[in-house]
Design a protein around this motif. Structure first.
Motif, short mmCIF file in Angstrom:
data_model
loop_
_atom_site.label_atom_id
_atom_site.label_comp_id
_atom_site.label_asym_id
_atom_site.label_seq_id
_atom_site.Cartn_x
_atom_site.Cartn_y
_atom_site.Cartn_z
N ASP A 265 -6.34 -17.13 8.67
CA ASP A 265 -5.11 -16.59 8.10
C ASP A 265 -5.35 -15.41 7.17
O ASP A 265 -4.48 -15.01 6.41
CB ASP A 265 -4.37 -17.70 7.33
N ILE A 266 -6.57 -14.82 7.22
CA ILE A 266 -6.92 -13.70 6.34
C ILE A 266 -7.20 -12.45 7.17
O ILE A 266 -7.96 -12.49 8.14
CB ILE A 266 -8.17 -14.02 5.49
N ASN A 267 -6.58 -11.34 6.78
CA ASN A 267 -6.88 -10.05 7.39
C ASN A 267 -7.79 -9.26 6.47
O ASN A 267 -7.56 -9.19 5.26
CB ASN A 267 -5.59 -9.24 7.63
N PHE A 268 -8.83 -8.64 7.02
CA PHE A 268 -9.74 -7.79 6.26
C PHE A 268 -9.44 -6.35 6.62
O PHE A 268 -9.40 -5.99 7.80
CB PHE A 268 -11.20 -8.09 6.63
N SER A 269 -9.21 -5.52 5.61
CA SER A 269 -8.91 -4.12 5.89
C SER A 269 -9.44 -3.22 4.79
O SER A 269 -9.69 -3.67 3.66
CB SER A 269 -7.39 -3.92 6.02
N ASN A 270 -9.63 -1.96 5.15
CA ASN A 270 -10.05 -0.95 4.18
C ASN A 270 -8.83 -0.16 3.74
O ASN A 270 -8.06 0.31 4.57
CB ASN A 270 -11.09 0.00 4.80
N THR A 271 -8.66 -0.02 2.42
CA THR A 271 -7.55 0.77 1.91
C THR A 271 -7.89 2.25 1.99
O THR A 271 -9.03 2.62 2.25
CB THR A 271 -7.24 0.39 0.45
N LYS A 272 -6.90 3.10 1.77
CA LYS A 272 -7.11 4.54 1.86
C LYS A 272 -8.11 5.06 0.84
O LYS A 272 -8.79 6.06 1.07
CB LYS A 272 -5.77 5.27 1.69
N ASP A 273 -8.21 4.37 -0.32
CA ASP A 273 -9.14 4.83 -1.33
C ASP A 273 -10.50 4.14 -1.23
O ASP A 273 -11.30 4.17 -2.17
CB ASP A 273 -8.56 4.63 -2.74
N GLY A 274 -10.79 3.50 -0.09
CA GLY A 274 -12.13 2.99 0.14
C GLY A 274 -12.43 1.63 -0.43
O GLY A 274 -13.57 1.35 -0.81
N GLN A 275 -11.46 0.73 -0.50
CA GLN A 275 -11.68 -0.62 -0.99
C GLN A 275 -11.50 -1.62 0.15
O GLN A 275 -10.63 -1.45 1.00
CB GLN A 275 -10.70 -0.98 -2.11
N LEU A 276 -12.32 -2.66 0.13
CA LEU A 276 -12.15 -3.76 1.07
C LEU A 276 -11.11 -4.71 0.51
O LEU A 276 -11.25 -5.22 -0.60
CB LEU A 276 -13.47 -4.50 1.28
N ALA A 277 -10.04 -4.96 1.28
CA ALA A 277 -8.94 -5.79 0.80
C ALA A 277 -8.75 -7.00 1.70
O ALA A 277 -9.00 -6.94 2.92
CB ALA A 277 -7.65 -4.98 0.73
N TYR A 278 -8.31 -8.11 1.10
CA TYR A 278 -8.03 -9.34 1.83
C TYR A 278 -6.53 -9.61 1.74
O TYR A 278 -5.97 -9.67 0.65
CB TYR A 278 -8.79 -10.52 1.21
N ASN A 279 -5.91 -9.77 2.87
CA ASN A 279 -4.47 -10.02 2.91
C ASN A 279 -4.20 -11.34 3.61
O ASN A 279 -4.46 -11.47 4.81
CB ASN A 279 -3.75 -8.88 3.63
N LYS A 280 -3.69 -12.31 2.84
CA LYS A 280 -3.38 -13.61 3.43
C LYS A 280 -2.03 -13.54 4.14
O LYS A 280 -1.06 -13.03 3.61
CB LYS A 280 -3.32 -14.68 2.33
N GLN A 281 -2.02 -14.02 5.39
CA GLN A 281 -0.78 -14.00 6.16
C GLN A 281 0.22 -14.98 5.55
O GLN A 281 -0.13 -16.08 5.13
CB GLN A 281 -1.06 -14.38 7.62
N GLY B 165 -26.29 2.33 -1.64
CA GLY B 165 -24.92 1.95 -1.29
C GLY B 165 -24.14 1.46 -2.50
O GLY B 165 -24.71 1.07 -3.51
N GLN B 166 -22.83 1.48 -2.39
CA GLN B 166 -21.92 0.92 -3.38
C GLN B 166 -20.64 0.56 -2.65
O GLN B 166 -20.37 1.07 -1.56
CB GLN B 166 -21.63 1.92 -4.51
N TYR B 167 -19.83 -0.33 -3.23
CA TYR B 167 -18.56 -0.65 -2.56
C TYR B 167 -17.62 -1.33 -3.54
O TYR B 167 -18.05 -1.91 -4.55
CB TYR B 167 -18.78 -1.57 -1.36
N ARG B 168 -16.32 -1.23 -3.24
CA ARG B 168 -15.28 -1.87 -4.04
C ARG B 168 -14.54 -2.89 -3.19
O ARG B 168 -14.33 -2.68 -2.00
CB ARG B 168 -14.30 -0.83 -4.59
N ILE B 169 -14.15 -3.97 -3.84
CA ILE B 169 -13.52 -5.08 -3.13
C ILE B 169 -12.31 -5.57 -3.92
O ILE B 169 -12.33 -5.58 -5.14
CB ILE B 169 -14.50 -6.26 -2.96
N ILE B 170 -11.29 -6.01 -3.21
CA ILE B 170 -10.17 -6.72 -3.82
C ILE B 170 -10.22 -8.15 -3.29
O ILE B 170 -10.04 -8.39 -2.09
CB ILE B 170 -8.82 -6.07 -3.48
N LEU B 171 -10.51 -9.10 -4.18
CA LEU B 171 -10.64 -10.50 -3.78
C LEU B 171 -9.27 -11.11 -3.46
O LEU B 171 -8.23 -10.53 -3.80
CB LEU B 171 -11.34 -11.29 -4.88
#
Length: 402
Positions: free
Chosen positions: A159-175, A197-203
């Motif tokens: 039930d979770i979608n993984f996507s990259n936002t326009k500003d380069g963050q990994l986001a999790y969207n629960k359906q 490497g480096q990265y940003r995430i939204i839990l």
């Protein structure tokens, strides 16, 4: 002193043919607050480097002789031309040699000691800075490569979608309207960055996470009621979403930290034998795993917990600008020893360090953008006069010059 006379006196100073009166005239010019551009004939190739080193060496001799280092030399290397060189001379602080390269400033402090002449080191190739890249390892074992090119939806996990936002963050969207269960909540995902490497995430709870180079975070696909818990390694910055009914806990090696909503940085690289936790905003309490003793941090404080003993963490004031510089795309050094400077460089540029002889006992203060190529980073440090560098493929050769 007339502006037209300046190049002549500079050249005579380099050649050692200045009279005492001319020398004093030139040194008065060095100390003056006025800024000006001076053009003078320049040698080509490696000879130009040798000319600069001769100038800097003579300035240092004057400093040693007078025991009060007030003379300074600032070459603007970006303005060098094939036939003429433009040198920008300005006044800077006592006891420091300031080198400006494309607007980047670094101060250098060292203990002087005599060493024999060294071999000529060169930059045989260029090394680009690190960037946005990481690996997302899903609970089922599959992996997704994350980089600057990734955009939009990347993967789906129940039930979770993984996507990259326009500003380069990994986001999790629960359906919406999809029930979750405890069994699914106890499955974990991991995001890890390599060196360079480096990265940003939204839990899933909205907490924002920044991963520095060679770092990782492990977290559940869904947080259980009453607790949000993650495990990290390396260096990670958090902006925790507030939820007074669901404390946020971070495990880093032997340390456990608990907050409700706040901003903080944890540096827990395995090769440092110490965990540095710095609080930017809010309040946190921390302690060792399997211990009931906790310490509370206030904004602007840092806890230094040794991983080689069981003693409580040492709490002291922190330089937030320096600690959080990596998150803000910069290197900030504040009387930082060579060893720490080289560690940060090694992780960000993904290079191997090779020391020729004894490691330099130097300290640096200044700011360098993380977007700089490795050669620019090294030239800024090299310009201080206490160390020379070479680049050979993915190796950085380091040699003390004083």
């Amino acid at each position: 002193m007339k502006r037209d006379d300046t190049p002549i006196l500079i050249q005579k100073y380099i050649n050692g043919t200045c009279t005492e009166e001319e020398r004093e005239q030139l040194l008065r010019w060095y100390r003056s607050p006025q800024n000006e551009i001076v053009e003078w004939p320049a040698a080509a190739g490696m000879e130009e480097e040798a000319v600069y080193q001769r100038i800097f060496s003579k300035i240092e001799q004057e400093i040693d002789q007078n025991q009060t280092p007030v003379h300074q030399l600032i070459p603007d290397t970006t303005s060098l031309q094939p036939k003429k060189s433009n040198f920008n001379w300005q006044k800077i602080a006592v006891a420091a040699a300031l080198i400006l390269t494309s607007g980047i400033a670094v101060y250098f402090y060292q203990q002087h000691s005599a060493i024999p002449p060294i071999e000529q080191l060169t930059f045989k190739n260029e090394v680009k800075p690190g960037g946005n890249k990481a690996i997302l390892k899903l609970a089922d074992g599959s992996e997704v490569v994350l980089d600057a090119a990734a955009n939009g939806r990347l993967a789906q996990q129940k039930d979770i979608n993984f996507s990259n936002t326009k500003d380069g963050q990994l986001a999790y969207n629960k359906q919406k309207n999809t029930p979750s269960d405890n069994a699914e909540a106890l499955k974990y995902n991991t995001v890890s960055t390599p060196k360079g490497g480096q990265y940003r995430i939204i839990l899933p709870d909205g907490t924002k996470v920044w991963l520095n180079a060679a770092s990782s975070i492990r977290f559940p696909t869904n947080f259980l009621p009453g607790e949000r818990k993650v495990t990290i390694s390396g260096e990670v910055y958090f902006e925790v979403a507030k939820n007074k009914h669901q404390p946020f806990r971070v495990i880093a090696d032997q340390q456990i930290l608990e907050v409700l909503g706040t901003k903080f940085n944890i540096n827990a690289y395995a090769d440092q034998q110490q965990i540095n936790t710095t609080l930017a905003e809010g309040s946190v309490k921390l302690g060792r795993l399997k211990s009931s003793n906790y310490q509370v941090l206030k904004p602007g404080e840092q806890a230094q917990m040794k991983t080689i003993d069981e003693n409580p963490a040492k709490i002291s004031s922190a330089d937030l600008e320096e600690v959080l510089a990596w998150k803000n795309d910069a290197f900030v050094f504040n009387n930082t020893p060579t060893q720490e400077v080289m560690k940060q460089m090694e992780r960000w540029y993904n290079v191997e360090l090779v020391y020729k002889g004894a490691a330099p006992n130097l300290y640096f203060t200044g700011i360098i953008p993380r977007e700089s190529n490795l050669s620019t980073f090294l030239r800024v440090l090299e310009g201080t006069g206490g160390v020379k560098f070479g680049i050979e493929q993915n190796k950085v050769i380091i040699q003390k010059t004083k």
